[in-house]
Design an enzyme around this catalytic site. Structure first.
Site, mmCIF file in Angstrom:
data_model
loop_
_atom_site.group_PDB
_atom_site.id
_atom_site.type_symbol
_atom_site.label_atom_id
_atom_site.label_comp_id
_atom_site.label_asym_id
_atom_site.label_seq_id
_atom_site.Cartn_x
_atom_site.Cartn_y
_atom_site.Cartn_z
ATOM 1 N N LYS A 1 0.758 5.024 -20.931
ATOM 2 C CA LYS A 1 1.564 4.338 -20.135
ATOM 3 C C LYS A 1 2.272 3.276 -20.316
ATOM 4 O O LYS A 1 2.319 2.146 -21.338
ATOM 5 C CB LYS A 1 -0.023 3.565 -19.890
ATOM 6 C CG LYS A 1 0.111 2.128 -18.622
ATOM 7 C CD LYS A 1 -1.228 1.751 -17.494
ATOM 8 C CE LYS A 1 -2.189 0.586 -18.973
ATOM 9 N NZ LYS A 1 -0.553 -0.321 -17.944
ATOM 10 N N LEU B 1 3.784 -0.334 -12.989
ATOM 11 C CA LEU B 1 4.286 -1.875 -12.372
ATOM 12 C C LEU B 1 3.548 -2.414 -11.563
ATOM 13 O O LEU B 1 3.993 -3.434 -10.776
ATOM 14 C CB LEU B 1 5.891 -1.372 -12.117
ATOM 15 C CG LEU B 1 5.980 -1.664 -13.107
ATOM 16 C CD1 LEU B 1 7.671 -1.428 -12.707
ATOM 17 C CD2 LEU B 1 6.524 -2.344 -15.146
ATOM 18 N N LYS B 2 2.082 -1.696 -10.426
ATOM 19 C CA LYS B 2 1.930 -2.091 -9.434
ATOM 20 C C LYS B 2 2.137 -2.869 -8.720
ATOM 21 O O LYS B 2 2.444 -4.185 -7.503
ATOM 22 C CB LYS B 2 0.815 -3.397 -9.799
ATOM 23 C CG LYS B 2 -0.115 -2.566 -10.796
ATOM 24 C CD LYS B 2 -1.507 -3.551 -11.097
ATOM 25 C CE LYS B 2 -1.969 -3.248 -12.591
ATOM 26 N NZ LYS B 2 -1.148 -2.909 -13.344
ATOM 27 N N TYR B 3 3.526 -2.558 -7.343
ATOM 28 C CA TYR B 3 4.441 -2.599 -6.777
ATOM 29 C C TYR B 3 3.616 -2.870 -5.681
ATOM 30 O O TYR B 3 2.443 -2.505 -5.165
ATOM 31 C CB TYR B 3 5.367 -2.065 -6.417
ATOM 32 C CG TYR B 3 5.895 -1.061 -7.458
ATOM 33 C CD1 TYR B 3 7.020 -1.292 -7.893
ATOM 34 C CD2 TYR B 3 6.610 0.123 -7.647
ATOM 35 C CE1 TYR B 3 8.167 -1.588 -9.026
ATOM 36 C CE2 TYR B 3 7.535 1.211 -8.298
ATOM 37 C CZ TYR B 3 8.030 -0.487 -9.009
ATOM 38 O OH TYR B 3 9.472 0.486 -10.429
ATOM 39 N N ILE C 1 7.283 -5.732 0.820
ATOM 40 C CA ILE C 1 7.413 -4.889 1.773
ATOM 41 C C ILE C 1 7.491 -3.521 1.908
ATOM 42 O O ILE C 1 7.933 -3.613 0.993
ATOM 43 C CB ILE C 1 7.979 -5.628 3.032
ATOM 44 C CG1 ILE C 1 9.317 -5.782 2.228
ATOM 45 C CG2 ILE C 1 7.756 -6.949 2.894
ATOM 46 C CD1 ILE C 1 10.409 -6.622 3.253
#
EC number: 4.1.1.23
Length: 236
Positions: free
Chosen positions: A38, A66-68, A71
């Protein structure tokens, strides 16, 4: 003619290092058949796509953590870029909503390489009072279940959630939904800053698909021994 069975390592080692060279040196001592890797925000900020591609070249499947959360169009473009990088898994925040998650899934499906797309539900460091401070009612478990159902209906492949919620998620969503579980600590390890923890064997028994393990492996005197011990405890 017998076909070789491809390994499916259940342990994902979190490369939480402050320098790319440290991460690269550590990875060289690991075996891609025993674990996945990871890469999170800090390491990606330091090493970028070049580091990820180097790890993939070494044979590792990489979870780009990266936990986007943005929008829909912005998240979609980021997920497509991650997919083209060749990662095994990428994640988005489920709190971004259905439109964002559907756009992310569509982008991943349009890429030449299609990684698993996973939703982040509630961070394992958060408890009921923490959720209340940001306007979310109910317990972490209740919010995880709600967001996991939303992620599932939005087309995502699974969610990141603690092992404590795994059995309920399995009952509500089914066996084909991927459950990626951080907060995993061998029985003799420190809990550090994660609240909802469970041992590897207990987590797999509860229904987790993959186990994210960081410091108990990366800070161990003998990381390979710890990794082998974890794999043995879950029958790998």
């Amino acid at each position: 003619m017998n076909q070789s069975v491809q390994p499916d390592p259940k342990v994902v080692v979190a490369l939480d290092f402050p320098k790319t060279q440290l991460a690269e040196d550590f990875a060289r001592h690991l075996d891609p058949q025993l674990c996945r890797l990871k890469v999170g925000k800090e390491l990606f900020a330091l090493g970028g796509p070049q580091l990820v591609e180097k790890l993939i070249t070494q044979g590792f499947e990489v979870f780009l953590d990266l936990k986007y959360h943005d929008i829909p169009n912005t998240v979609a473009m980021a997920c497509r870029a991650a997919a083209e990088m060749g990662v095994w898994m990428v994640n988005v925040h489920s709190l971004g909503g259905r439109k964002m998650m559907e756009a992310a899934k569509e982008a991943v499906l349009s890429a030449s390489h299609q990684p698993l797309l996973i939703g982040v539900t509630i961070l394992t460091s958060m408890e009921t009072e923490d959720l209340a401070e940001i306007g979310l009612t109910g317990t972490p478990k209740e919010n995880v279940l709600r967001l996991a159902k939303l992620a599932h209906s939005s087309g995502l492949d699974g969610v990141v959630s603690s092992a404590q919620e795994a059995s309920d998620l399995r009952k509500e969503i089914g066996q084909d939904f991927c459950l990626v579980t951080p907060g995993i600590r061998p029985a003799n390890a420190d809990v550090n800053d994660q609240k909802r923890i469970m041992t590897p064997a207990d987590a797999m028994a509860a229904g987790s698909s993959y186990l994210v393990v960081g410091r108990p492996i990366t800070q161990a005197k003998d990381p390979i021994a710890v990794l082998n011990e974890i794999n043995a405890s879950i029958g790998r």
